[in-house]
Structures are given as structure tokens and as C-alpha cells.
Design an enzyme around this catalytic site. Structure first.
Site, PDB file in Angstrom:
ATOM      1  N   PHE A   1      47.392  41.936  29.989  1.00 48.31           N
ATOM      2  CA  PHE A   1      47.024  40.910  30.694  1.00 48.31           C
ATOM      3  C   PHE A   1      45.538  40.936  31.126  1.00 48.31           C
ATOM      4  CE2 PHE A   1      46.569  38.672  35.037  1.00 48.31           C
ATOM      5  CZ  PHE A   1      47.224  37.579  34.681  1.00 48.31           C
TER       6      PHE A   1
ATOM      7  N   ASP B   1      38.951  46.877  30.774  1.00 47.36           N
ATOM      8  CA  ASP B   1      39.282  45.841  31.849  1.00 47.36           C
ATOM      9  C   ASP B   1      39.971  46.983  32.930  1.00 47.36           C
ATOM     10  OD1 ASP B   1      40.369  44.288  33.738  1.00 47.36           O
ATOM     11  OD2 ASP B   1      41.362  42.951  32.054  1.00 47.36           O
TER      12      ASP B   1
ATOM     13  N   LYS C   1      38.403  42.079  41.754  1.00 49.54           N
ATOM     14  CA  LYS C   1      39.468  42.646  42.936  1.00 49.54           C
ATOM     15  C   LYS C   1      38.724  43.274  44.009  1.00 49.54           C
ATOM     16  CE  LYS C   1      43.394  41.962  39.937  1.00 49.54           C
ATOM     17  NZ  LYS C   1      43.935  40.646  40.425  1.00 49.54           N
TER      18      LYS C   1
END
Length: 399
Positions: free
Chosen positions: A140, A225, A254
Site C-alpha cells: 500500500f 516507504d 504522516k
């Protein structure tokens, strides 16, 4: 109840692209949030690790308000006094050479894809339009068209084609599969150190070390990532540190803003980001002074308040408590730091019903892939808070 009114408004006027728990939050502080009816909850999701520093951290809030009173946006047409210090502090902290700031995590991924393709053509000598990027099954990395083009989740892809070419998919955690997949046209391997959205899937010990060696030997750029796993979540600043490696490109976002503002960044060696020239890539809001000031405060908070080490210690304690829960329908409890997954067997009736029951007890978490609950509280959590959580989790997960 006031919450019913807000839920009706969302359902009537909003696109139905999410399936949230029916709780309507209006304020938060630390690990706690309150809904519009005044009920208090412990947040065990942290906005998918965006609020590692806790909700509305006062030092980050102060940085936001101070900068907002001075200057918020210039675009990159002009320079600002926050961008340079942000670059240096982030590079010093992560041992990076160059930074390219963006806004969302998906934008950081798209930026990395563009940069390594151009690097492949200009530096590695890959024929034009032949660059390949290897990715992992069940990944993802975001929701844009190019990113879902290499997703293996039918929910993410069905009805959204045609897709962007140039990606090759292999199994996660299989270094031999990576070695076999590499061709002269391979420019990069993009991988999560831990697959978060897939259900906190941790690769075998030594996997990242093998991946680093293979990429170095074959001239392939290693992109990690770390948008969800980075910035303290796993008990290290970056999850790559668990195996003592360094990626060529690292993607963060984030918690880079502590949940106050969309901020992401591509961390790179000079060689890869050096291929980008003025006008070839950018963002109006990327690197704006408000974002940089907030990110600088968010990074200081992580390091000065010991939140990274706290994630390691509290994560071990939390997992020990979860593993003591007696329910044969629990398949596995796994995690690293405060990124924890509890997986149920397929016949357990799904994980969402447990999340809904936990909401009633005052604890918020969320299911993923139907059978897994992810527990990821803010890194400011203390031992007594985890005890409070386990007192509620144990009876519900024992049902």
C-alpha cells in the site's frame, strides 16, 4: 445525540469512499479524543501514525500559530526562512544528502517514481520509456492512478483502469524473488519495511539486509516507504535501522507534521535527486514556510521527548499483554514498536465487530483486511494507559 446529526450530513453530502466507525470526534489531547456528545476515548490508531506525537501537542501547536502569524505560503517561486533549516535538520537527523518536500504521502511516492525513472535514463542508461520498478504484492503506497497501477488489492483497482505501465510485482519478504526479477531495465525496488495496511506484516529477519545487498550489487535504487513506519513508530527513527541499512531514497510523511498539516518528503542521496532540474517537478504548497516550521517542531518533539525509545518499550509491553488474551480464534499477535496487528482466523466473524465493541468501551482502533485489528496509539502513551487499554481489550477480544 449530536453525533447522529453529523453522521447524517456526511452520508447525505459526502462521497462514500470510507467506512468509518460511527464516532464523531471534536477535540483531542495526547492519546485521548472526545466526541461531540462528550464521551472520552483512547485513540489506538493515531490517524494511521500521523499523530505519533499525540493530539494537539502544545509545542507543535505553538510553532504552527507563531508561523501562521508571520508567513504561510510563498510558493517555490521565492525562498523562505524555514525551508533551509528544515532541510538541514532533517538531513542531519536521517543522514540524508538531499530532501524534496511535498504534501501527502502519495505525492512523495509519485515523486520517487519520477526521480528514479529519470535517473535510470540519464545515469544508468536504460532505454527511454523502458524503466521498470519492482514492488511487492499486498503493498500500500497510496491512491493515485500510478500507485494503484501496481496494487494487488482488487478494491483499489477495480473500475479504475487503464493503468500506468512499468511495474513488476513480487512476493514481500522474498529476497530471492527480487534477485530473479531484476533486469537491465530495473531502476528501483520500492518496498515498505513493514507492510502496514496489509495487516502489520513483518518480513523475515535479514530480509532488508539482503535487499540492500542485492540492490547495491545490481545498480538498483532501493526506495523504502517509511510514511507509516518511520519517525519513531517501530521504536527506531526509521524502521530500516532494525537491520542496520540505509535506503537510497526514503519516503516520510504522516508524523512529519505531528498531525497538524500535510507534510511529506523524499530523502535521497545526491545522485538520484540530482537529476531533477528546475521546472521538472514541484508543488505549490510543498516546502511552504508553515509546513516547514511545523515539521521542524514535530521532529524536535520526537527526539527531545524520548518518544522513539518509548515506542519500543511500550510496544513490547503492549504486545505481551495482547498475547496473554485467551481466544483460540486469534491467529497471531505481531508487531514492532507501537505498530501492532492482531489477526483472527477466518471463522472469527471479522475484525470490525471487535472494533465496534471496543468503541463502546472507550477505545478506538480499526480493522484492516477484514480479519486484522491494528493497534497504533500515539507514542506518548504510558504504561498505565496500556494497562487501562488492556483491561478493555482483553474481555472484548476473548469473546
Amino acid at each position: 445525540m449530536q453525533s447522529d446529526r453529523f453522521i447524517l450530513l456526511e452520508d447525505e453530502f459526502g462521497a462514500h469512499n470510507y467506512k468509518p466507525l460511527d464516532v464523531v470526534l471534536e477535540r483531542g489531547r495526547g492519546i485521548w479524543v472526545w466526541d461531540v456528545d462528550g464521551k472520552k476515548y483512547m485513540d489506538c490508531l493515531s490517524a494511521y501514525s500521523a499523530v505519533n506525537q499525540g493530539h494537539c501537542h502544545p509545542k507543535i501547536m505553538q510553532a504552527l500559530t507563531d508561523q501562521a502569524e508571520r508567513l504561510t505560503l510563498t510558493s517555490r517561486a521565492f525562498r523562505n526562512d524555514q525551508l533551509g533549516p528544515f532541510y538541514k535538520e532533517l538531513c542531519d537527523l536521517t543522514r540524508s544528502h538531499k530532501v524534496l518536500p511535498m504534501n501527502s504521502g502519495a505525492e512523495a511516492v509519485e515523486t520517487a517514481i519520477k526521480a528514479v525513472r529519470k535517473w535510470g535514463y540519464q545515469v544508468k542508461g536504460v532505454p527511454e520509456n523502458k524503466a521498470e520498478i519492482i514492488v511487492c504484492r499486498n503493498n500500500f503506497h497510496g491512491r493515485t492512478i500510478s500507485i494503484i497501477s501496481f496494487s494487488t488489492d482488487p478494491v483499489s483497482t477495480t473500475g479504475f483502469g487503464p493503468f500506468t505501465p512499468g511495474f513488476k510485482i513480487i512476493d514481500f519478504g522474498d529476497a530471492e524473488a527480487l534477485e530473479k526479477a531484476i533486469t537491465p531495465n530495473t531502476v528501483a525496488f520500492l518496498v515498505e519495511p513493514i507492510q502496514g495496511e496489509a495487516g502489520v506484516v513483518i518480513p523475515p529477519d535479514g530480509y532488508l539486509g539482503d535487499v540492500r545487498r542485492i540492490c547495491s550489487e545490481t545498480g538498483v535504487v532501493l526506495i523504502l516507504d517509511e510514511i507509516q513506519t518511520g519517525l519513531g513508530r517501530t521504536g527506531k527513527l526509521l524502521a530500516e535501522e532494525h537491520e542496520g541499512i540505509e535506503a537510497d531514497l526514503t519516503l516520510i510523511g504522516k508524523a512529519l507534521s505531528g498531525g497538524f498539516y500535510p507534510v511529506s518528503a523524499v530523502l535521497s542521496n545526491t545522485e538520484v535527486l540530482g537529476v531533477l532540474k528546475p521546472g521538472e517537478h514541484g508543488s505549490t504548497f510543498g516546502g511552504n514556510p508553515l509546513a516547514c516550521a511545523v515539521a521542524r517542531a514535530a521532529l524536535r518533539t520526537l527526539t527531545e521527548e524520548g518518544l522513539i525509545d518509548n515506542a519500543r518499550v511500550m510496544g513490547e509491553y503492549f504486545m505481551e499483554g495482547l498475547r496473554r488474551i485467551d481466544n483460540p480464534k486469534i491467529k497471531e499477535v505481531r508487531g514492532r514498536g507501537l505498530l501492532i496487528g492482531v489477526e483472527f482466523h477466518a471463522d472469527a466473524g471479522g475484525a470490525r465487530r471487535y472494533c465496534e465493541r471496543l468503541k463502546e468501551t472507550g477505545l478506538l482502533c480499526k480493522e484492516t483486511h477484514e480479519t486484522i485489528i491494528r493497534f497504533a496509539p500515539p507514542l506518548v502513551i504510558a504504561k498505565e494507559d496500556i494497562d487501562w487499554a488492556l483491561e478493555r481489550i482483553a474481555p472484548v477480544l476473548s469473546e
